[in-house]
Design an enzyme around this catalytic site. Structure first.
Site, PDB file in Angstrom:
ATOM      1  N   GLU A 124       0.580  -1.128   0.109  1.00 42.85           N
ATOM      2  CA  GLU A 124       0.347   0.244  -0.055  1.00 42.85           C
ATOM      3  C   GLU A 124       1.114   1.728  -0.104  1.00 42.85           C
ATOM      4  O   GLU A 124       1.088   1.894   1.115  1.00 42.85           O
ATOM      5  CB  GLU A 124      -1.252  -0.182   1.363  1.00 42.85           C
ATOM      6  N   ASP A 181      -8.204  -8.885   3.379  1.00 46.07           N
ATOM      7  CA  ASP A 181      -8.425  -8.000   4.350  1.00 46.07           C
ATOM      8  C   ASP A 181      -9.083  -7.758   5.614  1.00 46.07           C
ATOM      9  O   ASP A 181     -10.025  -6.631   5.341  1.00 46.07           O
ATOM     10  CB  ASP A 181      -8.344  -6.952   2.725  1.00 46.07           C
ATOM     11  N   GLU A 223     -13.288  -3.383  12.064  1.00 43.18           N
ATOM     12  CA  GLU A 223     -12.655  -2.518  10.316  1.00 43.18           C
ATOM     13  C   GLU A 223     -13.926  -3.169   9.734  1.00 43.18           C
ATOM     14  O   GLU A 223     -15.373  -1.731   9.330  1.00 43.18           O
ATOM     15  CB  GLU A 223     -11.671  -2.785   9.844  1.00 43.18           C
TER      16      GLU A 223
HETATM   17  C1  GCU Z   1      -5.956  -2.580   5.943  1.00 41.13           C
HETATM   18  C2  GCU Z   1      -6.494  -0.991   6.350  1.00 41.13           C
HETATM   19  C3  GCU Z   1      -5.113  -0.129   6.161  1.00 41.13           C
HETATM   20  C4  GCU Z   1      -4.342  -0.850   6.888  1.00 41.13           C
HETATM   21  C5  GCU Z   1      -4.338  -2.001   6.280  1.00 41.13           C
HETATM   22  C6  GCU Z   1      -2.769  -2.866   6.631  1.00 41.13           C
HETATM   23  O1  GCU Z   1      -5.895  -2.570   4.379  1.00 41.13           O
HETATM   24  O2  GCU Z   1      -7.449  -0.542   5.626  1.00 41.13           O
HETATM   25  O3  GCU Z   1      -5.597   0.705   7.066  1.00 41.13           O
HETATM   26  O4  GCU Z   1      -2.778   0.067   6.669  1.00 41.13           O
HETATM   27  O5  GCU Z   1      -4.907  -3.175   6.069  1.00 41.13           O
HETATM   28  O6  GCU Z   1      -2.980  -3.759   7.744  1.00 41.13           O
HETATM   29  O7  GCU Z   1      -1.861  -2.490   6.796  1.00 41.13           O
END
Ligand code: GCU
Length: 683
Positions: free
Chosen positions: A290, A369, A397
């Site tokens: 990400e 996720d 979440e």
């Molecule tokens: C999910 C979450 C993010 C987080 C990511 C992770 O995608 O929405 O906020 O950073 O997981 O586990 O790194």
């Protein structure tokens, strides 16, 4: 302290005064022997004394001597033979034994720990017995934790926000300060230790600018104080680090793991940290994920990246927790072969055997996720020569954000009990996490925390059960969801009256209720993008961060088979591969995760997919409505603070469930053109 703040470590006096008189001879004397150099021993004694006083009003006489981790409550002389026998045992460091006398005269209880940590866990176990007003005679309890690492990840940022936090701001930081003066951090450590947690990473895995500086002089003195606070409760402190720290802190122009300057930088960093924090746990790393930096930038792989940090920490006994949440977040809907679910396995599996033995791969429970329903990640257990631990998300979440009740122990239990069949039948996830199946050097479970600075820690009072349950399950994955829910409910709402039983029932239903009114049959993701609460069927379907369900007028679901789909099923051992690959054998609850089917496809339940969608969505709302009424019956049996908080949130949950029901039902009605067999109202 408010009732919500105390959580399950209740400070409430027993109502049964006769019982207090009965236990007075026992609880009036505490004789402890501990290693005076171990702060954990002092915490164990303090917890015992305060616990006794809270429940009974008795202020015990306390004597402390120096010796092996041992506590005798009540008649010490009578306990002599038991103590002598126990002294011959060798217990594991975190293990303990609790024994008590048989008769009423000169009663005693002996608590014996493999170390001061074991003794602390024994004390919390004993306090659970007091809290549930259990029998204290004839005890013969022996416990050791199944998982060596039982860890919590805080996703707290130094500006005071919490990523995916649903219960206020951070208890750790505000405006780039560490909140050391606050007693909350200590009380949090107590809560965690009371359920056996022994490690914590205190900052978000997304390490932004300020948090990158946690490993510098600017913050290390404060981090050392935090480590000390947690250390008193047997909890080792870890930090999430920024892979590009050598560059972002302005020291180097590269973060290439094979660059000698980079290696030296991290070695120096490690000695700097360990000089200040001798029992520092190590680093948690989210790299190449990400948009976070990582070894890919330099053409290196994850083993290169993780090993470089591991080498820097090895001398000090530190660990690298390397996350496997690595995938391409820009998918193309036209490309039906591309599959985010495949990514972790595809990246990491080929690297088996290349990681240092102080690296642990941290793997999310599912391949996507933290959806309501996912299969277990096929990477888990698939690397025989690489330490692994499982990551669960305690924060809700995608499961109601602590507005809706969703007791996640039910979900985690299913994951823990899943048989990967990787080494034949019985290769369950819990045996992989515990390091039994592949004899890992380090392994365990970790959970993303759900607490914040709301007075009751978790926003929804019932969300406390998830934190409690995570710890209990990490300690003993053979506990049932029923046992955990009932234990928590009794501790939190007293064992008398109807409340604990009703709360237990509600918790145990809640995961399936939540699933029933949200995204059907394992398809997931029908939430508002980014925000992840409330329904938005096509939110991710048409977002550039594509995570698809492919619903159209013909059908729905993601074809992940080898024969016609993304081939994801190939990542499982043969038994599971065949089960998931075959539409006939695939379990209903995951059918849309693995297959794209027409709405008329008939499930094992005998219903068509479309009818299943309608039925579960109507039922989900009805079940939440029933909770609302059942809760109202308890109005005079619960303190008004928690009664109102729960009533209010159940109201929100009812609205949320109705919203989901109406949007989902009309969406699929209009896509499929098939009406509800029972003729209910669909918008
Ligand atoms: C999910 C979450 C993010 C987080 C990511 C992770 O995608 O929405 O906020 O950073 O997981 O586990 O790194």
């Amino acid at each position: 302290k408010s009732r919500g703040y105390q959580a399950w470590l209740t400070e409430e006096r027993w109502k049964n005064t006769a019982r207090i008189e009965t236990v007075r001879p026992l609880l009036g004397v505490v004789s402890a022997s501990v290693n005076p150099e171990q702060a954990v021993g002092a915490a164990a004694i303090e917890e015992m004394v305060n616990g006794i006083t809270s429940f009974t009003g008795i202020h015990p006489d306390v004597t402390v001597t120096s010796g092996p981790a041992l506590m005798v409550i009540g008649a010490k002389e009578k306990a002599e033979s038991v103590v002598q026998e126990l002294n011959m045992y060798t217990l594991k460091e975190e293990g303990y034994v609790i024994r008590s006398s048989r008769g009423q005269s000169s009663p005693f209880v002996v608590l014996f720990g493999g170390s001061e940590k074991g003794l602390l866990y024994a004390v919390f176990h004993f306090l659970r017995l007091l809290g549930t007003e259990a029998e204290l005679e004839n005890l013969n309890i022996a416990q050791t934790p199944r998982n060596a690492l039982r860890m919590i990840n805080q996703w707290d940022n130094m500006d005071g926000s919490v990523e995916r936090g649903y219960s206020g701001g951070s208890i750790f930081y505000r405006e780039n300060r560490v909140l050391l003066e606050s007693s909350r951090i200590r009380d949090y450590a107590r809560l965690l230790a009371s359920v056996g947690i022994n490690a914590i990473a205190v900052n978000n895995v997304n390490v932004h600018h300020e948090e990158t500086r946690l490993i510098t002089d600017a913050y290390l003195p404060d981090v050392a104080k935090l480590a000390d606070l947690f250390g008193r409760y047997g909890i080792r402190l870890f930090l999430s680090v920024n892979y590009a720290a050598p560059m972002e802190l302005g020291d180097l122009s590269t973060a290439d793991p094979l660059d000698e300057g980079v290696q030296q930088w991290w070695r120096d960093k490690a000695s700097e940290i360990y000089r200040r924090i001798p029992d520092f746990g190590g680093f948690l790393v989210k790299a190449d994920s990400e948009n976070r930096p990582g070894p890919f930038t330099y053409g290196r792989d994850h083993a290169d990246g993780a090993n470089m940090l591991a080498d820097a920490l090895a001398h000090w006994g530190g660990l690298v927790l390397w996350r496997c949440f690595v995938y391409d977040c820009h998918q193309d809907w036209r490309d039906r072969q591309m599959d985010r679910a495949r990514a972790a396995y595809d990246h990491f599996r080929p690297l088996d055997g290349r990681f240092r033995d102080n690296v642990i791969l941290q793997i999310k429970n599912g391949p996507m996720d933290f959806q309501v329903r996912e299969p277990v990640s096929p990477l888990f257990g698939a690397m025989e020569h690489t330490n692994q631990m499982m990551e669960f998300q305690i924060a809700q979440e995608y499961t109601g954000q602590q507005r809706d009740v969703c007791f996640l122990v039910s979900q985690w239990k299913q994951a823990m009990d899943f048989d990967t069949c990787l080494k034949g039948p019985g290769s369950t996830v819990k045996r992989i996490a515990s390091g039994e199946l592949h004899s890992y050097r380090y392994s365990g479970v970790t959970g993303v925390s759900n607490i914040g600075d709301d007075d009751n820690w978790t926003g929804h009072p019932l969300a406390q059960a998830n934190l409690y349950g995570f710890g209990r399950l990490a300690w003993d994955p053979d506990l049932t969801a029923e046992e955990i829910a009932s234990e928590w409910s009794k501790l939190t709402f007293t064992s008398e009256g109807r409340v604990a039983a009703m709360v237990t029932e509600l918790l145990l239903e809640s995961y399936s209720v939540y699933e029933s009114y949200t995204a059907p049959l394992g398809v997931g993701w029908m939430v508002q993008p980014h925000y992840h609460y409330a329904v938005d069927v096509d939110g991710y379907e048409y977002s550039k961060w594509g995570t698809y369900h492919f619903a159209d007028c013909y059908g729905i679901g993601v074809d992940r088979t080898i024969s016609t789909g993304t081939g994801y099923t190939s990542q499982y051992a043969p038994v599971n591969r065949e089960r998931y690959e075959s539409l006939e054998k695939c379990p209903d609850e995951l059918v849309l995760f693995f297959h794209h089917v027409p709405y008329t496809h008939v499930l094992h339940s005998g219903k068509t997919v479309i009818q299943h969608i309608y039925d579960t969505h109507f039922e989900g709302v009805e079940r939440v409505e029933a909770w609302v009424h059942r809760w109202q019956e308890l109005k005079n049996e619960v303190d008004s603070e928690r009664y109102e908080q729960i009533a209010e949130r159940l109201g929100w949950q009812e609205n949320n469930a109705k919203q989901w029901r109406d949007v989902i039902n009309t969406y699929f009605y209009r896509k499929s053109g098939i009406s509800d067999a029972r003729g209910r109202r669909i918008y």
